[in-house]
Design a protein around this motif. Structure first.
Motif, short mmCIF file in Angstrom:
data_model
loop_
_atom_site.label_atom_id
_atom_site.label_comp_id
_atom_site.label_asym_id
_atom_site.label_seq_id
_atom_site.Cartn_x
_atom_site.Cartn_y
_atom_site.Cartn_z
N ALA A 86 0.84 -1.20 0.00
CA ALA A 86 0.00 0.00 0.00
C ALA A 86 0.87 1.24 0.00
CB ALA A 86 -0.91 0.00 1.21
N PRO A 87 0.54 2.25 -0.81
CA PRO A 87 1.30 3.50 -0.79
C PRO A 87 1.14 4.19 0.57
CG PRO A 87 -0.17 3.37 -2.70
CD PRO A 87 -0.57 2.29 -1.77
N GLU A 88 2.03 5.11 0.84
CA GLU A 88 1.95 5.87 2.09
C GLU A 88 0.61 6.58 2.19
OE1 GLU A 88 4.58 9.26 4.49
OE2 GLU A 88 5.18 8.59 2.49
N ASN A 89 0.00 6.54 3.37
CA ASN A 89 -1.29 7.18 3.68
C ASN A 89 -2.50 6.42 3.15
OD1 ASN A 89 0.10 9.34 4.95
ND2 ASN A 89 0.31 10.39 2.97
N TYR A 90 -2.28 5.23 2.58
CA TYR A 90 -3.41 4.44 2.09
C TYR A 90 -3.35 3.03 2.68
CZ TYR A 90 -4.09 8.24 -1.20
OH TYR A 90 -4.30 9.47 -1.74
N SER A 91 -4.53 2.43 2.89
CA SER A 91 -4.58 1.13 3.56
C SER A 91 -4.42 -0.04 2.59
CB SER A 91 -5.90 0.98 4.32
OG SER A 91 -7.01 1.10 3.43
N ARG A 92 -4.55 0.24 1.29
CA ARG A 92 -4.42 -0.83 0.29
C ARG A 92 -3.79 -0.24 -0.97
NH1 ARG A 92 -9.16 0.69 1.31
NH2 ARG A 92 -9.61 -1.02 2.73
N TYR A 93 -3.35 -1.11 -1.86
CA TYR A 93 -2.68 -0.64 -3.06
C TYR A 93 -3.62 0.15 -3.97
CZ TYR A 93 -0.23 -0.44 -7.49
OH TYR A 93 0.35 0.01 -8.65
N SER A 94 -3.15 1.26 -4.46
CA SER A 94 -3.85 2.04 -5.51
C SER A 94 -2.77 2.81 -6.25
CB SER A 94 -4.89 2.98 -4.90
OG SER A 94 -4.26 3.93 -4.06
N GLU A 95 -3.15 3.39 -7.37
CA GLU A 95 -2.15 4.07 -8.19
C GLU A 95 -2.70 5.33 -8.83
OE1 GLU A 95 -1.14 0.71 -10.59
OE2 GLU A 95 -2.58 1.22 -12.16
N VAL A 96 -1.80 6.11 -9.37
CA VAL A 96 -2.15 7.33 -10.11
C VAL A 96 -2.06 7.00 -11.59
CG1 VAL A 96 -1.63 9.76 -10.49
CG2 VAL A 96 -1.18 8.72 -8.25
N SER A 97 -3.15 7.19 -12.33
CA SER A 97 -3.22 6.81 -13.73
C SER A 97 -3.46 8.01 -14.63
CB SER A 97 -4.34 5.78 -13.96
OG SER A 97 -4.11 4.62 -13.21
N LEU A 98 -3.03 7.88 -15.85
CA LEU A 98 -3.22 8.94 -16.84
C LEU A 98 -4.61 8.85 -17.46
CD1 LEU A 98 -1.90 11.21 -18.63
CD2 LEU A 98 -1.34 9.37 -20.25
N GLY A 99 -5.30 9.99 -17.50
CA GLY A 99 -6.62 10.06 -18.14
C GLY A 99 -6.57 11.00 -19.33
N LEU A 100 -5.81 10.63 -20.33
CA LEU A 100 -5.60 11.47 -21.51
C LEU A 100 -6.53 11.12 -22.66
CD1 LEU A 100 -3.93 13.35 -23.44
CD2 LEU A 100 -2.35 11.44 -23.73
#
Length: 575
Positions: free
Chosen positions: A242-256
């Protein structure tokens, strides 16, 4: 490797599925912000998005005298003709809260093309943006569409140049503000199976052939594909920290990619936020803006089409001036990515995983996808949970052997309701839940002993320019209205940057001048004045004495393509 497909709710709208924690989405209050503007940085949290959808639905109900449980969805159709914004999906979900339909239109459309969609969809309201307002007004005039039913989605100041919104057009922000004065709406009261019968999105596609047709995508279709995508990668994502400050894995994605296109609409704008991902929305592609967004927002996953990948390769020196180290995954779709291009990209960005998927508007997107732990370049990946596939010979016999081509036919809970008011196309494409894709494919065993789908050719006649569909029949009909054209055929020819571009094979009429170059320029200009840029005749024009046709009058496209291929070979062109 992949998880089990969860039960698919069949009595709720897409909006309820996306904005209520009860249906398995990443908890709203713990998720990343669903949509963030990649230019201005403007963003809303998950709960704020839910609140905006609620207020917007109240205001729309008041504006149009709509109620959630009165009338059919066809009484409440809203067209959206806009560049990407962070409010496009909240607007869509607000319409769904009212039991209505959203019909997204390609922002590259000409006025004539938008007019067709407005008339065919019988849209009751139209949301656009300032840069597209003139095209919108022209289309509305042609379609007899009332100007007082045109509204605006706001764009960042970088795109509007600080131009003020004309006072006569109400904006989404104004709707949301006015929604505070209106009472909360009753919930949609749907029984079992209702979300599988009701259309949520009316997207326009050329299907397996012919002119653009409205594809009726049900609420359950979208919900199903989101759950299929989640199940496909559940175990893999669950194994990541899990990324810092989050309880489970998530990501930042491109919305182009255009939010009107099924790839962006479902994979990025629904599956992403459902799994807790943040989508960095860019209105359109511009290389330096795109690279800056990756750097500034530390984007992990790029969702692209092959032409953008080629642009990155060609402009590697520019790309090197930006910090792209946050990128871990590149996912490509809408058109095949060549093995050579993928290999070149990996050489330049060895820490990025290159993946590919396959799907159609008619399957509410994903049919096959590359699993992060099962990569085979050139492959469109493996079938995602809930999808069945067959390979059929032209005679309709099922292919049982690997590496044997045939038409890919699929069955999935995401296969759509059908085409709007087009029984002929429905009969040709859909049967007993199965969908004929019109694509020639082979199944091959990959290194992990899994079955990979390779799309090797298109049986259908569509041309794909930068992932956008071009129907030869549409261009042919337009060309035949030019006084210098007696007969014609349009085919695809290869193009390194766009994948394919249209080329016209033309028989000149008696009124055409003797100067072929002048006539060709006149015909090209005629297309450019009436069609979106991706439909322009970038492949050129070749004049012939007669267009090859069968005894029944069907254009022999394969013969024409073979002739063109031979001409390019003789000229030393890349085939």
């Amino acid at each position: 490797m992949t998880g089990e497909l969860s039960p698919i709710p069949d009595n709720i709208p897409v909006s309820e599925f996306m904005l209520n924690d009860f249906y398995g989405r990443d908890p709203l209050r713990e998720s990343r912000d669903p949509f963030t503007c990649g230019l201005s940085g403007k963003t809303y949290s998950g709960p704020e998005v839910a609140q905006r959808v609620d207020l917007l639905s109240r205001a729309l109900a008041k504006e149009f005298s709509w109620a959630p449980n009165k009338g059919t969805e066809w009484d409440k159709t809203v067209a959206i003709f806009s560049l990407n914004t962070i409010d496009t999906l909240p607007l869509s979900w607000a319409v769904h809260e009212l039991g209505g339909i959203v019909s997204p239109a390609n922002a590259a459309y000409s006025a004539a093309e938008l007019k067709h969609q407005l008339l065919d969809s019988k849209a009751k309201a139209l949301f656009t943006c300032l840069p597209l307002l003139s095209t919108t007004l022209e289309a509305a005039s042609m379609a007899g569409f009332p100007k007082d039913r045109i509204y605006l989605l706001e764009l960042p100041v970088q795109l509007t140049g600080g131009a003020s919104t004309p006072a006569q057009y109400k904006t989404v922000s104004q709707f949301i503000e006015s929604g505070k004065a209106h009472p909360k709406l009753e919930k949609l009261n749907w029984g079992g199976g209702e979300s599988g019968r009701r259309t949520a999105f009316l997207c326009y596609s050329s299907g397996t052939s012919g002119l653009p047709k409205g594809v009726m995508i049900s609420h359950r279709n979208v919900i199903a594909n989101v759950l299929q995508i989640k199940a496909f990668e559940k175990d893999y994502r669950g194994s990541l920290p899990a990324p810092e400050n989050y309880s489970r894995y998530s990501e930042v994605s491109l919305g182009l990619l255009p939010q009107s296109h099924i790839y962006a609409l479902v994979v990025m704008c629904h599956a992403g936020p459902y799994r807790g991902d943040q989508i960095i929305v860019l209105p359109k592609f511009e290389l330096k803006t795109y690279l800056a967004a990756i750097q500034n927002f530390k984007i992990h996953s790029l969702f692209l089409v092959p032409p953008i990948i080629i642009t990155m390769l060609r402009n590697h020196e520019i790309c090197k001036t930006y910090n792209l180290s946050s990128v871990k995954s590149l996912f490509t779709g809408a058109a095949p990515l060549g093995v050579e291009t993928a290999t070149d990209f990996i050489k330049m960005y060895p820490n990025v995983t290159v993946r590919q998927g396959y799907g159609l508007t008619e399957t509410s997107t994903v049919v096959a996808s590359t699993h992060p732990t099962d990569i085979l370049l050139g492959s469109s990946g493996t079938l995602i949970p809930g999808v069945e596939a067959r390979i059929l010979t032209p005679e309709g016999e099922e292919v049982k052997d690997y590496d044997t081509p045939g038409e890919l036919v699929v069955r999935s809970p995401s296969v759509v309701l059908g085409y709007l008011n087009n029984e002929k196309a429905n009969k040709e494409t859909f049967e007993d839940g199965w969908m004929r894709t019109g694509d020639e494919a082979v199944i091959r065993l990959g290194p992990n002993n899994t079955e990979h789908v390779f799309i090797v050719d298109r049986i259908k006649e569509l041309i794909k320019v930068k992932g956008l569909q071009v129907a030869p029949a549409e261009l042919e009909a337009h060309l035949l209205s030019h006084p210098a054209v007696a007969d014609c055929a349009v085919i695809a020819i290869p193009d390194e940057a766009a994948g394919e571009v249209p080329k016209a094979i033309v028989v000149k009429s008696g009124s055409a001048g003797k100067d072929d170059e002048q006539t060709a320029q006149s015909i090209k200009k005629y297309v450019e004045e009436h069609k979106a840029r991706h439909k322009w005749l970038k492949g050129g024009i070749r004049f012939v004495d007669a267009v090859p046709k069968s005894p029944s009058g069907k254009i022999l496209r394969r013969l024409i393509r073979d002739q063109e291929k031979e001409q390019r070979r003789r000229a030393g062109a890349k085939l």
